[in-house]
Design a protein around this motif. Structure first.
Motif, PDB file in Angstrom:
ATOM      1  N   ARG A 198      17.547 -30.000  49.471  1.00 61.34           N
ATOM      2  CA  ARG A 198      16.684 -28.820  49.319  1.00 61.34           C
ATOM      3  C   ARG A 198      15.272 -29.193  48.886  1.00 61.34           C
ATOM      4  O   ARG A 198      14.358 -28.379  48.982  1.00 61.34           O
ATOM      5  N   ILE A 231      23.945 -33.307  49.977  1.00 60.21           N
ATOM      6  CA  ILE A 231      24.150 -31.876  49.843  1.00 60.21           C
ATOM      7  C   ILE A 231      25.004 -31.685  48.595  1.00 60.21           C
ATOM      8  O   ILE A 231      26.128 -32.173  48.546  1.00 60.21           O
ATOM      9  N   PRO A 232      24.478 -30.995  47.579  1.00 60.54           N
ATOM     10  CA  PRO A 232      25.261 -30.854  46.343  1.00 60.54           C
ATOM     11  C   PRO A 232      26.568 -30.113  46.607  1.00 60.54           C
ATOM     12  O   PRO A 232      26.566 -29.039  47.215  1.00 60.54           O
ATOM     13  N   ILE A 233      27.660 -30.689  46.188  1.00 61.31           N
ATOM     14  CA  ILE A 233      28.973 -30.070  46.363  1.00 61.31           C
ATOM     15  C   ILE A 233      29.380 -29.456  45.031  1.00 61.31           C
ATOM     16  O   ILE A 233      29.454 -30.132  44.012  1.00 61.31           O
ATOM     17  N   LYS A 234      29.568 -28.122  45.068  1.00 60.84           N
ATOM     18  CA  LYS A 234      29.811 -27.403  43.812  1.00 60.84           C
ATOM     19  C   LYS A 234      31.278 -27.307  43.457  1.00 60.84           C
ATOM     20  O   LYS A 234      31.664 -27.328  42.319  1.00 60.84           O
ATOM     21  N   LEU A 240      32.084 -32.551  52.915  1.00 57.79           N
ATOM     22  CA  LEU A 240      31.931 -31.573  53.991  1.00 57.79           C
ATOM     23  C   LEU A 240      32.327 -32.221  55.306  1.00 57.79           C
ATOM     24  O   LEU A 240      32.170 -33.430  55.474  1.00 57.79           O
ATOM     25  N   VAL A 248      23.803 -27.905  58.191  1.00 54.10           N
ATOM     26  CA  VAL A 248      23.053 -27.505  56.995  1.00 54.10           C
ATOM     27  C   VAL A 248      21.743 -28.299  56.925  1.00 54.10           C
ATOM     28  O   VAL A 248      20.667 -27.737  56.688  1.00 54.10           O
TER      29      VAL A 248
ATOM     30  N   ARG B 129      37.095 -24.947  53.661  1.00 53.04           N
ATOM     31  CA  ARG B 129      36.671 -26.222  53.061  1.00 53.04           C
ATOM     32  C   ARG B 129      35.183 -26.160  52.668  1.00 53.04           C
ATOM     33  O   ARG B 129      34.789 -26.604  51.587  1.00 53.04           O
ATOM     34  N   ASP B 132      34.547 -23.866  49.640  1.00 55.78           N
ATOM     35  CA  ASP B 132      34.891 -24.618  48.431  1.00 55.78           C
ATOM     36  C   ASP B 132      33.695 -25.491  48.020  1.00 55.78           C
ATOM     37  O   ASP B 132      33.215 -25.422  46.880  1.00 55.78           O
ATOM     38  N   ALA B 133      33.171 -26.258  48.974  1.00 54.12           N
ATOM     39  CA  ALA B 133      32.062 -27.180  48.691  1.00 54.12           C
ATOM     40  C   ALA B 133      30.799 -26.432  48.273  1.00 54.12           C
ATOM     41  O   ALA B 133      29.979 -26.946  47.506  1.00 54.12           O
ATOM     42  N   ALA B 134      30.622 -25.225  48.784  1.00 53.14           N
ATOM     43  CA  ALA B 134      29.414 -24.456  48.483  1.00 53.14           C
ATOM     44  C   ALA B 134      29.573 -23.640  47.197  1.00 53.14           C
ATOM     45  O   ALA B 134      28.685 -22.863  46.838  1.00 53.14           O
ATOM     46  N   GLY B 135      30.699 -23.797  46.527  1.00 50.82           N
ATOM     47  CA  GLY B 135      30.899 -23.121  45.252  1.00 50.82           C
ATOM     48  C   GLY B 135      31.312 -21.669  45.357  1.00 50.82           C
ATOM     49  O   GLY B 135      31.134 -20.900  44.416  1.00 50.82           O
ATOM     50  N   VAL B 248      25.686 -23.066  57.160  1.00 48.78           N
ATOM     51  CA  VAL B 248      24.246 -22.919  56.931  1.00 48.78           C
ATOM     52  C   VAL B 248      23.988 -21.739  55.983  1.00 48.78           C
ATOM     53  O   VAL B 248      23.221 -21.847  55.030  1.00 48.78           O
TER      54      VAL B 248
END
Lengths: 255, 255
Positions: A198, A231-234, A240, A248, B129, B132-135, B248
């Protein structure tokens, strides 16, 4: 018009061969399937050598099939031999692989997606389709990446291979040529020490490298990039899917 | 430990049944495959009723298999009967479908992904999936969306189903409840009159609806959303794959 009814016909055997890597090397041709892709190839003035279709498909698309290109009628049974899909679409094209499809990195303008040993044909095809939608200029298939003439890759590109430039190339060479020309090349890393995607704004000319599904990018490429992005994984997902990550990143970089 | 060697054994028939919708309805159980997913189910304290594995897999994971859960040894041949993959992983778990997996929209906090008649199991699994990664907090499977207990959906979720909340629900009800609570719900549209996704900043609590691969979101849902978003398509691709579009958007909305 020639009509072939025997699955043992020599042309049928050749067309089957055009779905394999060996066939591509031997004949410098490949096979595409389905009206969506065949039609896109014709619209894009790709070097289509032969159109192959069942009687039903010939009727359905007769007005869109140029007389200047050889047409051969086949049976449903032969159509089944030419595809690994459960319900063959009954229309195919033999397309020449031309030298013009090879692009040298020195002349490469715009945004380029570089694929480092990506294995899954569905992932590759989806990335090509997404690169097209994100306004990328082209995609470089690095060594160890599944072939752009693989039938499953072709299917999932959904015609986008005729909208953007696809080429095979040595990624190290591409990377170095881009950097010599002061165009950034971004790598990707599952590593929080890399740069948050980002925080990057790319210009118009840049490269983005996506790496192998299991192993990621080759370490020797990673040390040569302008910057490596993550890409930050929350949540708790380990990673991913590579095509999602590419999507993304492409929509972030090419705004 | 019980050992089953006949593919005709009644338990084998039941397990096969647990890979189908009818089986899920009849037994309120489903089957998961592979150590990645079985291990994640155990770690997440999912209600695993039975662990099923070949001798080799039992040896490999013995230290991670709790004694408190029934274990049954099977042959490679039975493992093949329980999966449609070419190379079965040889380890399975029977998991109970509990009422607790149903979430009411009124109590839903955080970011939620709502699936409107998504068909392709690979797309669904990848979206779970990615969520999950995007929180994201959870995913609602609307009517007409492939089942979250479908073996292909389970495979492509890669364990993320145990990290986020999955539930079935009426999307209209979810939408209305969210809006009553002043939480925005974003729809998606392939339409330039919709709002550019880059111009939206979501709070912590919101819903995002993704629609059917071919038809998009149901029109009656689209008129009820807070806003409908589109991803600008620059090239000649007709559309994005739904899982890519979801990726995205999720990483844009949940920063």
């Amino acid at each position: 018009m020639e009509k072939i009814t025997s699955t043992q016909n020599a042309k049928v055997k050749k067309w089957q061969h055009l779905t394999t890597k060996k066939g591509h090397q031997k004949y410098h041709q490949y096979l595409v399937e389905g009206w969506h892709t065949v039609g896109d190839a014709l619209t894009a003035h790709e070097p289509v050598q032969t159109l192959i279709a069942t009687g039903e498909q010939l009727d359905a698309h007769q007005n869109d099939l140029p007389d200047t290109i050889e047409q051969i009628e086949i049976t449903e049974e032969i159509a089944k031999k030419l595809t690994d899909t459960v319900t063959p679409q009954g229309i195919f094209a033999v397309v020449n692989i031309t030298a013009a499809t090879r692009v040298a990195p020195a002349g490469a303008d715009g945004a380029w997606l570089l694929l480092d040993r990506i294995q899954d044909p569905g992932n590759i095809g989806t990335m090509v389709r997404t690169a097209d939608a994100a306004g990328f200029t082209g995609i470089v298939f690095g060594k160890g990446t599944s072939s752009r003439f693989n039938p499953k890759v072709i299917r999932s590109m959904q015609g986008s291979q005729f909208h953007v430039q696809l080429t095979e190339g040595d990624l190290t060479e591409w990377l170095q040529t881009f950097q010599t020309a002061n165009k950034p090349v971004y790598g990707t890393a599952l590593n929080k020490d890399a740069k948050n995607f980002r925080d990057v704004t790319a210009g118009n000319d840049f490269g983005l490298i996506m790496g192998n599904e299991g192993q990621g990018m080759a370490p020797e490429l990673m040390t040569q990039t302008t910057e490596n992005l993550y890409i930050p994984i929350k949540g708790n997902a380990e990673s991913l899917n590579v095509a999602i990550a590419a999507g993304v990143l492409m929509f972030q970089l090419n705004q």
